[in-house]
Each structure stands twice: as C-alpha cells, then as structure tokens.
Design an enzyme around this catalytic site. Structure first.
Site, PDB file in Angstrom:
ATOM      1  CG  ASP A 185      -1.728   1.037   0.903  1.00  0.00           C
ATOM      2  OD1 ASP A 185      -2.590   0.589  -0.253  1.00  0.00           O
ATOM      3  OD2 ASP A 185      -2.913   1.717   2.037  1.00  0.00           O
ATOM      4  CG  ASP A 191      -4.951  -2.576  -3.201  1.00  0.00           C
ATOM      5  OD1 ASP A 191      -6.079  -2.623  -4.058  1.00  0.00           O
ATOM      6  OD2 ASP A 191      -4.597  -2.072  -2.193  1.00  0.00           O
ATOM      7  CG  ASP A 222     -14.336   0.129   2.561  1.00  0.00           C
ATOM      8  OD1 ASP A 222     -14.266  -0.875   2.996  1.00  0.00           O
ATOM      9  OD2 ASP A 222     -15.023   0.822   2.583  1.00  0.00           O
TER      10      ASP A 222
END
Length: 349
Positions: free
Chosen positions: A134, A172, A323
């Site tokens: 990330d 990701d 989230d």
C-alpha cells in the site's frame, strides 16, 4: 484510495494521528485497499455452530459458521431482533474470503480447510502481505523483506496442503506499480516475489491462484495492466481478479476484464461482487471508496457465470468490514453491523 480497501483481522493499529494523516493522503492519492482482519485462532475457527445455514449448493466455496456475520445473527436473535437477523443471513449464509494472519497464516488456514472438508467445499483465501504494501498508505505494512515474504507464502501454501483452495494473490500490488504509487526501486523485487508466489501456491495440487489487477475506475486502460501481469507470472496463474473491495458494476468490470484477458492471451478472471449491487457512489473517487452510503450486496458467490472466461463471482472483501473511520465507521477491517445490515437490505438478489 484508488478504489479498494481490505484488511486481515488482527492487524496492528497505527496511532490515531498517523491514521488520520494517512487517511487524508489516501483520499487525495486515490490508491490502496482497506485491510480485512486476521483469521481467528485455530480453535475458534474450527468450532462448528449448529443451526447455521448450510453452504449454498450454487457455490463450491465454504461458508464460515463463525464469521462475524454469523455471530451477529446469533446475537440479534438472542436480543429479539429476529427480522434483522434474518436479513443479515444474506451475508452469514454465503461464502466470503478469509484473510490469513500476517504473522503466522497456518493455523487459520488449517482450521478453515478442516471445517470445509466436512462439507466438501473449497476455501477462499487472500494473500495480502507483500513488502511495502500500500505504498506506506492506509494499509501500510507487509512482510519486512523479501525473505520474510517467501517464508510467509511458503507457510501459507504448506497450510493449504491438498485441500481445495482458491487464492487471490496480493490485492493492489500490481496496480500500485502501474499507477506509480510503489517506488520504482521496489518493482523488480515485487515482480519476482509475486512470480515465485504463483509457483509456490500453484504447486499445491488443488489450489487455484488469481493475481489481482485492480478495477476499471483505478487503472482505466486495461492494456496498462498487461505487462505487469506478465512479469508477475500470469501465464502460470489461473487468472486475475478484479474489483476487490470496490463497487464497480458487473457490466463495466466484465467489459474491462475481457479487454485485459485478450491482452494477456485469454486469461480467465474472477470478480469481487461483495458490495457492487448498486454500483459505485457518484461524485468522484475520493468520496466513493470509503464506506459509501446506499451500497448493496452484489451477485452472490457462484461459479455459474455463463461466461467461459469468468470463473466466478466471489465475495472477496468481507461485506460488513469497515473501510476505515470515515462516515462514522470503526477502524479499517473491523466488523460494522449497521453497515452490514444496510448492504444486506439493499442486496441485488
């Protein structure tokens, strides 16, 4: 974030100030995936609860009888909230992915595989521990270095053993290379680690592996993902995954997926439909990714897709996991029963 967030279960929490600053960075950067929570202990994960709905015959995947949704159903029933409990069974009675722990993935995977074997079902797992995960944003972390990641993936694969399993590999990781979020000095190592992970997991006799490829609202041109997928070993994987933790509609994702599939030699793919029943929230990416209001469960998990290249609709993001602390939510990856109930009320089917 670019349109996704997930979280394994008991992840370490950042101090509040840092978390707030990081969230602001994500909202402007538009990249990343909220974390799901790490799997329970082996004893808890293996505990069977009578009276819970059996796994759906329409899906080959295991339904966890001790998921947060299942436990919430039981709590609400005891509290006399039977109508709400019935609605929430739209989540608790369906298979969702497990996100194994970042320290030791083996106990949770073995427990899930043991429980799934009783119903002759397949476990759905997400490997989410790549170094520099990330880009240092909201779900920052991952294995401390390449060797630590190799050990983690090895333990992950060994725990699966001969059990039937589907693994979504590193949400990701490749899109963050493509959008420039991951610094160039980490690209070669990441490609190498992903390629090795494809081989390590794929060596298990009953394991299918899908490399994550983002979503059409993130990397808008499918051809930009083709070379990253090739360098990460798509030719040896079972395919790629799309829409993990996002809300893009089935139609837009399938159109994107077919173009990307064509660009990588006809590769198969799976789509996360856990929260896309009403599509994305309008008004811009920054507002659409984090606990958006008015969303609903999407197509229930199934391999009956009617498309020879679309292997399955899956619930990869765990519906009801927050989230992040936006819109009144708990920390990313924590169970949020009110949000889960809203998703279930507005289910697509």
């Amino acid at each position: 974030m670019s349109g996704r967030r997930i979280v394994p279960r008991a992840l370490p929490r950042t101090v509040p100030v840092l978390a707030a600053l990081t969230l602001a960075t994500v909202l402007t950067a538009g990249c990343s995936t909220p974390e799901p929570r790490v799997t329970r202990t082996a004893d808890a994960a293996d505990e069977l609860v009578r009276g819970e709905p059996a796994p759906s015959a329409a899906s080959p995947y295991w339904v966890d009888p001790n998921s947060d949704a299942a436990r919430q159903v039981r709590t609400w029933e005891k509290e006399g909230r039977g109508a709400e409990a019935k609605i929430l069974r739209r989540i608790s009675g369906r298979p969702v992915a497990d996100w194994p722990a970042w320290d030791d993935p083996a106990p949770g995977i073995r427990a899930a595989a043991k429980s799934a074997a009783r119903t002759k079902k397949t476990i759905l797992l997400v490997a989410y521990n790549i170094p520099h995960r990330d880009c240092g944003l909201y779900s920052a972390g991952g294995a401390k270095d390449a060797d630590a990641y190799r050990s983690w993936i090895g333990a992950f694969a060994d725990a699966i053993g001969n059990a039937p399993a589907t693994v979504i590999l590193e949400p990701d990781a490749l899109p963050h290379i493509t959008d420039g979020c991951t610094p160039p000095e980490h690209h070669a190592e990441r490609y190498q680690l992903l390629s090795e992970a494809v081989d390590t997991l794929g060596a298990r006799p009953n394991t299918r592996v899908y490399l994550d490829a983002g979503n059409p609202d993130w990397i808008d041109e499918p051809s930009k993902m083709a070379e990253p997928l090739r360098q990460a070993g798509i030719d040896r994987a079972d395919g790629f995954s799309l829409n993990v933790s996002n809300f893009q509609s089935n139609g837009s994702v399938k159109t994107y997926a077919k173009r990307l599939s064509d660009a990588v030699g006809g590769s198969h793919f799976v789509i996360d439909t856990s929260r896309n029943g009403n599509g994305p929230l309008s008004g811009g990416r920054e507002e659409a990714w984090c606990n958006p209001p008015g969303r609903g469960l999407g197509t229930p998990p199934t391999t009956d897709t009617g498309d020879e290249r679309l292997d399955a609709y899956l619930w990869i993001k765990r519906p009801g996991d927050s989230d992040g602390t936006c819109r009144g939510g708990p920390p990313a990856g924590d169970w949020w029963p009110e949000y889960a109930l809203g998703l279930a009320r507005r289910a697509a089917s």
